[in-house]
Design an enzyme around this catalytic site. Sequence first.
Site, PDB file in Angstrom:
ATOM      1  N   GLY A  68       0.824  -1.196   0.000  1.00 58.95           N
ATOM      2  CA  GLY A  68       0.000   0.000   0.000  1.00 58.95           C
ATOM      3  C   GLY A  68       0.862   1.251   0.000  1.00 58.95           C
ATOM      4  CG  ASP A  69       2.692   5.124  -1.285  1.00 60.62           C
ATOM      5  OD1 ASP A  69       3.748   4.937  -0.646  1.00 60.62           O
ATOM      6  OD2 ASP A  69       2.343   6.249  -1.693  1.00 60.62           O
ATOM      7  CD  GLN A  70      -3.129   7.514   3.887  1.00 60.44           C
ATOM      8  OE1 GLN A  70      -2.524   7.968   4.845  1.00 60.44           O
ATOM      9  NE2 GLN A  70      -4.274   6.855   4.000  1.00 60.44           N
ATOM     10  CB  ALA A 120      -2.373   3.251  -4.059  1.00 59.81           C
TER      11      ALA A 120
END
Length: 201
Positions: free
Chosen positions: A74-76, A111
């Site tokens: 994930g990435d934010q 994401a």
Amino acid sequence: MSITILGQWVLASGSKHRAKQLAAAGIQAALMPPHCDEALIAGEAPHARALRLAEAKAREVATRAGPGAIVIAGDQVAHAAGNILRKPASIASACDQLAAASGRWVSFESAVAIHINGQCQHALTLTRVKFRTLTATLIDRYVNAEMPLDAAGSFYSEAVGGWLVDRIESEDPSALIGLPMLALGRLLRDAGVDPIARLPD
């Protein structure tokens, strides 16, 4: 060197928050922090950055996890008024970010990517957060109490930081914590993996 983790869940992260999200949903994942370049790319849109990094993390960790592993990454990216809000890393930066967010809307692009059997898929969830009007005293008390130095936007919505917020708009409230779990579920099911079917008897 590759570690073979046949059929095992792998979280491409060292984030305790994302690990807790998966554990609460019945997924006990091995943590493998990714080795990816997260430098900003000039002109890259926040949502594109989040998707690019989530996929890069999943692909990189998959090369080490070995065949059969189900890799989740994930990435934010938080942004407001055209500026990306990165993890503050210091108390002063956290206070500055929250002061800038006071009384305003901040967008969080969350994401998630999965890598299964050589295939990588990703999805994105947008969450908009309206912050209360925050005084310097309130900000100082919050930051010193919770130390949100590894959080994009400088607050933990699932903990004390929730008191800083007036309103949240999202199709998936879990996305703000770090992993958009509804999007993750759809990706897994589309790949033929149902987390409930994999729960122990």
